[in-house]
Scaffold this motif. Structure first.
Motif, PDB file in Angstrom:
ATOM      1  N   ALA A 376       6.754 -17.725 -28.816  1.00 10.98           N
ATOM      2  CA  ALA A 376       7.443 -16.745 -29.074  1.00 10.98           C
ATOM      3  C   ALA A 376       8.200 -16.799 -30.377  1.00 10.98           C
ATOM      4  O   ALA A 376       8.097 -15.933 -31.205  1.00 10.98           O
ATOM      5  CB  ALA A 376       8.457 -16.565 -27.856  1.00 10.98           C
ATOM      6  N   PHE A 377       8.694 -17.857 -30.618  1.00 10.80           N
ATOM      7  CA  PHE A 377       9.361 -18.292 -31.884  1.00 10.80           C
ATOM      8  C   PHE A 377       8.494 -18.434 -33.085  1.00 10.80           C
ATOM      9  O   PHE A 377       8.592 -17.760 -34.047  1.00 10.80           O
ATOM     10  CB  PHE A 377      10.215 -19.507 -31.577  1.00 10.80           C
ATOM     11  CG  PHE A 377      11.495 -19.311 -30.805  1.00 10.80           C
ATOM     12  CD1 PHE A 377      12.354 -18.216 -31.087  1.00 10.80           C
ATOM     13  CD2 PHE A 377      11.747 -20.028 -29.684  1.00 10.80           C
ATOM     14  CE1 PHE A 377      13.538 -18.332 -30.147  1.00 10.80           C
ATOM     15  CE2 PHE A 377      12.840 -20.104 -28.815  1.00 10.80           C
ATOM     16  CZ  PHE A 377      13.478 -18.944 -29.222  1.00 10.80           C
ATOM     17  N   GLY A 378       7.413 -19.156 -32.817  1.00  4.72           N
ATOM     18  CA  GLY A 378       6.512 -19.650 -33.946  1.00  4.72           C
ATOM     19  C   GLY A 378       5.304 -18.619 -34.199  1.00  4.72           C
ATOM     20  O   GLY A 378       5.039 -18.346 -35.243  1.00  4.72           O
ATOM     21  N   GLN A 379       4.922 -17.573 -33.141  1.00  2.00           N
ATOM     22  CA  GLN A 379       3.816 -16.823 -33.721  1.00  2.00           C
ATOM     23  C   GLN A 379       4.400 -15.417 -33.657  1.00  2.00           C
ATOM     24  O   GLN A 379       3.667 -14.696 -34.277  1.00  2.00           O
ATOM     25  CB  GLN A 379       2.888 -16.939 -32.407  1.00  2.00           C
ATOM     26  CG  GLN A 379       1.388 -16.291 -32.866  1.00  2.00           C
ATOM     27  CD  GLN A 379       0.603 -16.919 -33.606  1.00  2.00           C
ATOM     28  OE1 GLN A 379       1.031 -18.073 -34.465  1.00  2.00           O
ATOM     29  NE2 GLN A 379      -0.055 -16.149 -34.223  1.00  2.00           N
ATOM     30  N   LEU A 380       5.431 -14.968 -32.654  1.00  5.37           N
ATOM     31  CA  LEU A 380       5.750 -13.535 -32.724  1.00  5.37           C
ATOM     32  C   LEU A 380       7.238 -13.418 -33.523  1.00  5.37           C
ATOM     33  O   LEU A 380       7.765 -12.301 -33.131  1.00  5.37           O
ATOM     34  CB  LEU A 380       5.753 -12.925 -31.454  1.00  5.37           C
ATOM     35  CG  LEU A 380       4.097 -12.941 -30.804  1.00  5.37           C
ATOM     36  CD1 LEU A 380       4.209 -12.443 -29.432  1.00  5.37           C
ATOM     37  CD2 LEU A 380       3.280 -12.217 -31.530  1.00  5.37           C
ATOM     38  N   GLY A 381       7.712 -14.344 -33.888  1.00  2.00           N
ATOM     39  CA  GLY A 381       8.912 -14.084 -34.779  1.00  2.00           C
ATOM     40  C   GLY A 381      10.167 -13.719 -33.682  1.00  2.00           C
ATOM     41  O   GLY A 381      10.989 -13.088 -34.111  1.00  2.00           O
ATOM     42  N   ALA A 382      10.007 -14.350 -32.445  1.00  2.00           N
ATOM     43  CA  ALA A 382      11.174 -13.812 -31.467  1.00  2.00           C
ATOM     44  C   ALA A 382      12.547 -14.338 -32.088  1.00  2.00           C
ATOM     45  O   ALA A 382      12.524 -15.134 -32.694  1.00  2.00           O
ATOM     46  CB  ALA A 382      10.849 -14.615 -30.268  1.00  2.00           C
ATOM     47  N   ILE A 383      13.303 -13.633 -31.317  1.00  2.00           N
ATOM     48  CA  ILE A 383      14.704 -14.070 -31.493  1.00  2.00           C
ATOM     49  C   ILE A 383      15.471 -14.753 -30.305  1.00  2.00           C
ATOM     50  O   ILE A 383      16.320 -15.318 -30.478  1.00  2.00           O
ATOM     51  CB  ILE A 383      15.607 -12.753 -31.884  1.00  2.00           C
ATOM     52  CG1 ILE A 383      15.723 -11.852 -30.565  1.00  2.00           C
ATOM     53  CG2 ILE A 383      15.103 -12.000 -33.081  1.00  2.00           C
ATOM     54  CD1 ILE A 383      16.762 -10.547 -30.903  1.00  2.00           C
ATOM     55  N   GLY A 384      14.746 -14.870 -29.355  1.00  2.00           N
ATOM     56  CA  GLY A 384      15.188 -15.647 -28.043  1.00  2.00           C
ATOM     57  C   GLY A 384      14.462 -15.839 -26.996  1.00  2.00           C
ATOM     58  O   GLY A 384      13.358 -14.642 -27.043  1.00  2.00           O
ATOM     59  N   TYR A 385      14.474 -16.597 -26.136  1.00  2.00           N
ATOM     60  CA  TYR A 385      13.653 -17.086 -25.057  1.00  2.00           C
ATOM     61  C   TYR A 385      14.654 -17.528 -24.008  1.00  2.00           C
ATOM     62  O   TYR A 385      15.506 -18.167 -24.248  1.00  2.00           O
ATOM     63  CB  TYR A 385      12.614 -17.959 -25.378  1.00  2.00           C
ATOM     64  CG  TYR A 385      11.890 -18.348 -24.259  1.00  2.00           C
ATOM     65  CD1 TYR A 385      10.790 -17.644 -23.498  1.00  2.00           C
ATOM     66  CD2 TYR A 385      12.175 -19.476 -23.221  1.00  2.00           C
ATOM     67  CE1 TYR A 385       9.950 -17.725 -22.598  1.00  2.00           C
ATOM     68  CE2 TYR A 385      11.358 -19.735 -22.044  1.00  2.00           C
ATOM     69  CZ  TYR A 385      10.149 -18.953 -21.708  1.00  2.00           C
ATOM     70  OH  TYR A 385       9.573 -19.360 -20.528  1.00  2.00           O
ATOM     71  N   SER A 386      14.259 -17.032 -22.767  1.00  2.00           N
ATOM     72  CA  SER A 386      15.171 -17.139 -21.701  1.00  2.00           C
ATOM     73  C   SER A 386      14.550 -17.224 -20.284  1.00  2.00           C
ATOM     74  O   SER A 386      13.954 -16.426 -19.802  1.00  2.00           O
ATOM     75  CB  SER A 386      16.562 -16.237 -21.493  1.00  2.00           C
ATOM     76  OG  SER A 386      17.035 -16.312 -20.301  1.00  2.00           O
ATOM     77  N   PRO A 387      14.340 -18.578 -19.707  1.00  2.31           N
ATOM     78  CA  PRO A 387      14.096 -18.659 -18.351  1.00  2.31           C
ATOM     79  C   PRO A 387      15.070 -17.947 -17.130  1.00  2.31           C
ATOM     80  O   PRO A 387      16.106 -18.215 -17.588  1.00  2.31           O
ATOM     81  CB  PRO A 387      13.796 -20.218 -17.875  1.00  2.31           C
ATOM     82  CG  PRO A 387      14.518 -20.775 -19.101  1.00  2.31           C
ATOM     83  CD  PRO A 387      14.903 -19.953 -20.321  1.00  2.31           C
TER      84      PRO A 387
END
Ligand code: DGJ
Length: 565
Positions: A376-387
Motif C-alpha cells: 500500500a505505501f510503496g506501490q499505491l502511495g497510501a497514507i495509512g494501513y490498519s489491521p
C-alpha cells in the motif's frame, strides 16, 4: 523626554519580543489541523506540517467505549510501533438523552492517546454500523415514527434506518457536529485526532434497494439534476464499470434511473449509493463546519459468493460505485476498502483509481498485514494501513512481523513519503501459490523481487505455498537503490536489454537513526551470491548476484549497480 523615549522604545521592544514569543509559541503550540494534499500523483495526509504515514490499527468495536478497559491497551499499542489508532465513538454513548451530550469517552481517548504518543482516527458509529442500525441512542430506536426504517419489496420492515429520513439525518448530523465542535475546542493545539471515519460499512442488507414508498417514487422519478450534471461533465473520466452501464443504456443525458443506467441490480445499487452518499455528505458537511478534518468511509467489499447487491451492503462505497459517491458526497475525502480477501493488491488497486487517496482501515495483521502495508505505501502511495481488532492481535513487538515493519517504516517515513510524491518508489507483495514474484520498473532498472529461496532463510523451511514476503524499492539515484525486504530476494536487469547485464557494485545493510542512514556491514559472498550456475544465469540475463532478505524481520539494504556486456 529622553526617559520617555527610552521607555517608549523599550516598551516597543518588549511588545515586539512578546509578539515574537507569542508568535513562536502560537506556531509551535498550534500546528494546522491535519489536511489532505496532492503531492505528485498521490494524496498525502499532512499532520504537523509533514506527510504522515498512518502505521495504524483498529480497535475491536466495543473496546474504546470503556476508558478503564483501554487503560492497559494503549501502551501496548505504542510498544507495537503503531502511531495511529482507529477507535469508535458511538452516537448512543455521546447523546444518551436527546440534546444532552457527554464526551467523556472522547476526552479519555484523546488524553490516553496523547500520553502514549499516538494519534487517533475516530470512527463515528451513527445511523449505521456494518449497514445495520445498532449504535443509535435508545430514543432513536424507540421512535418508529420520527426515524423510519427500510422496507423490503414485500412490504416488510428491516431494523435499518432508511437514508431518506429527514429527522434521522438531521439528528445524526447534529450529534456528529457536536462531537467535532468538542474536538476542535479540545484538540486545537496537539492535533491528536487526525481523521474521521463516517459511519461503518454502510449499505443495505437483504435487498438491492429500499422499497419505502418515497424511495420507490424517487427511483421512478428523473435522476437528480446534480448527479446527471456530474455524469455529463465527467463522462470521459468515469470509471469503466459506470461507463459500461451508461453506454449499454444509450448514453442518455437525462431520464429515470432505469432509463439512464439500465434495468437491473446495478442500477438499484447506484440508486442506494446516491442516497447513502447524500446522507453521509450532510453529516460530514455539518462536522466540517465545526472542524474540517479529513473524512473517509469504509466499504464492506463484494465477496466471491455474493450474487447480488444486498448480499453485500448495497450502495456502499464499493469500487464500482465510486463515481456516484464522488458526485453525491464531496465532503467525504476518501473511499476506503476493508480487505479480508486474499488478493489484497488486486482489490486495493481498484480503490486507488480516479485519484482516490489510499487508506485501508481494516485488514490483516501479522506477516500478511506487513506485506499489505508495504504494498500500500510503496506501490499505491497510501497514507495509512490498519489491521482490524488490533487489541486482540498483540504479538510480541520484538518479533511480530507487522510491528517490526511499522518500526522500520517509522524510521524512514520522510524518505517514503518524499518518494511517493516523486513516483520513485515501488513495492512487491509476495505470496506462495498466488504471487511468488513481481518485477518493478524504476528508472533504468527492472527490479525482480521473489519469495526467498535462500538456504540461510529463517523461513525457508516454510512451504513456499503459504509463505509471505514483501519488498519496497526506493530509487536514490540513477544506479542506486534502497531496498526494504522480508523473506525475499532481489535481482536486477536493465529496462533496455541492449545495455547488458547488471552487476552489484556495492551492497551495504544499515538502518535509519533519527532520519540518518547508518551503514552496517558490507554485504558480499554468501550474502549476495544467489547462484553459481553462471552460464545459465547469463542466458537469463543475470549476473548470479542479488540481494537476500532472509531474517525473521524486514531489513534494509542499499545497493549501487553497474552494467557490463
Ligand atoms: C468489519 C467491520 O467493519 C468491523 O467493525 C468488524 O465488525 C469486523 N468486520 C469484524 O470482522
Amino acid at each position: 523626554m529622553n526617559t520617555l523615549i527610552r521607555f517608549a522604545k523599550s516598551a516597543v521592544w518588549a511588545l515586539c519580543l512578546s509578539a515574537l514569543i507569542a508568535g513562536c509559541v502560537a506556531k509551535e503550540a498550534a500546528p494546522d489541523a491535519p489536511y489532505l494534499e496532492k503531492r505528485g500523483n498521490v494524496t498525502q495526509l499532512i499532520v504537523d506540517g509533514k506527510p504522515w504515514l498512518a502505521l495504524a490499527g483498529e480497535l475491536r468495536n466495543s473496546s474504546s467505549s470503556s476508558p478503564a478497559y483501554m487503560d492497559t491497551i494503549w501502551p501496548k499499542l505504542k510498544a507495537m510501533h503503531l502511531n495511529t489508532v482507529l477507535a469508535v465513538v458511538s452516537w448512543e454513548q455521546v447523546e444518551p438523552v436527546e440534546g444532552e451530550f457527554d464526551f467523556t469517552v472522547v476526552d479519555a481517548m484523546i488524553q490516553a492517546a496523547r500520553k502514549n504518543d499516538l494519534r487517533l482516527a475516530i470512527l463515528w458509529f451513527g445511523a449505521w454500523k456494518n449497514g445495520i442500525t445498532s449504535y443509535v441512542p435508545t430514543w432513536v430506536k424507540a421512535d418508529r415514527e420520527r426515524f423510519p426504517y427500510i422496507q423490503t419489496k414485500e412490504g416488510g420492515t428491516l431494523p435499518i434506518l432508511t437514508t431518506l429520513g429527514q429527522n434521522t439525518v438531521e439528528a445524526d448530523a447534529r450529534a456528529y457536529a457536536a462531537m467535532m465542535k468538542h474536538i476542535a475546542a479540545t484538540d486545537a493545539v496537539q492535533r491528536t485526532v487526525i481523521m474521521i471515519q463516517m459511519q461503518n460499512e454502510v449499505g443495505l442488507h437483504g435487498d438491492t434497494r429500499d422499497y419505502r414508498p418515497e424511495a420507490v417514487a424517487m427511483f421512478q422519478a428523473q435522476v437528480p439534476a446534480e448527479l446527471m450534471e456530474y455524469i455529463n461533465t465527467n463522462r470521459a473520466n468515469l470509471l469503466p464499470e459506470l461507463q459500461e452501464a451508461l453506454a449499454k443504456a444509450g448514453n442518455k443525458t437525462s431520464g429515470t434511473w432505469e432509463e439512464v443506467f439500465g434495468v437491473g441490480d446495478y442500477t438499484d445499487e447506484l440508486f442506494m449509493a446516491w442516497n447513502y452518499a447524500r446522507y453521509l455528505n450532510k453529516v460530514s458537511e455539518a462536522g466540517k463546519k465545526e472542524y474540517p478534518l479529513p473524512t473517509f468511509v469504509n466499504a464492506w467489499i463484494v465477496q466471491p459468493q455474493d450474487l447480488h447487491p444486498g448480499d453485500y451492503p448495497s450502495g456502499g462505497p464499493q469500487a464500482q460505485n465510486h463515481d456516484i459517491w464522488r458526485a453525491g458526497a464531496p465532503n467525504i475525502d476518501i473511499l476506503s476498502p476493508d480487505i479480508y480477501l486474499p488478493d489484497f493488491p488486486g482489490i486495493l488497486t481498484r480503490y486507488a483509481r480516479s485519484g482516490n487517496p489510499v487508506f485501508i482501515p481494516e485488514s490483516s495483521a501479522g506477516a500478511s498485514g506487513a506485506a499489505n502495508a508495504c504494498f500500500a505505501f510503496g506501490q499505491l502511495g497510501a497514507i495509512g494501513y490498519s489491521p482490524f481488532g488490533i487489541d486482540s492481535r498483540m504479538g510480541d513487538p520484538t518479533t511480530d512481523p507487522l510491528s517490526k515493519t511499522y518500526e522500520l517504516f517509522a524510521s524512514m517515513t520522510d524518505l517514503i513519503t518524499e518518494h511517493q510524491a516523486a513516483g520513485t518508489i515501488g513495492a512487491a507483495w509476495l505470496k506462495g501459490g498466488m504471487n511468488p514474484e513481481t518485477t518493478l520498473t524504476l528508472g533504468n532498472y527492472k527490479i525482480k523481487m521473489a519469495l526467498s529461496q535462500g538456504r540461510m532463510s529463517a523461513l525457508s523451511s516454510m512451504p513456499q505455498s503459504t509463505a509471505t514476503g514483501f519488498g519496497m524499492a526506493i530509487m536514490l539515484g540513477p544506479d542506486e537503490f534502497l531496498i526494504a525486504g522480508y523473506n525475499m530476494q532481489t535481482t536486477f536487469a536493465p529496462v533496455d536489454s541492449t545495455q547488458g547485464i547488471v552487476g552489484l557494485s556495492k551492497v551495504q545493510d544499515g538502518a535509519f537513526h533519527n532520519g540518518n542512514w547508518e551503514a552496517g556491514r558490507w554485504l558480499n559472498g554468501d550474502e549476495t551470491q544467489l547462484r553459481y550456475d553462471l552460464l545459465q544465469a547469463l542466458k537469463e540475463g543475470q549476473s548470479g548476484f542479488g540481494l537476500r532478505f532472509s531474517g525473521g524481520a524486514p531489513t534494509l539494504q542499499r545497493v549501487w549497480l553497474y552494467k557490463y556486456q
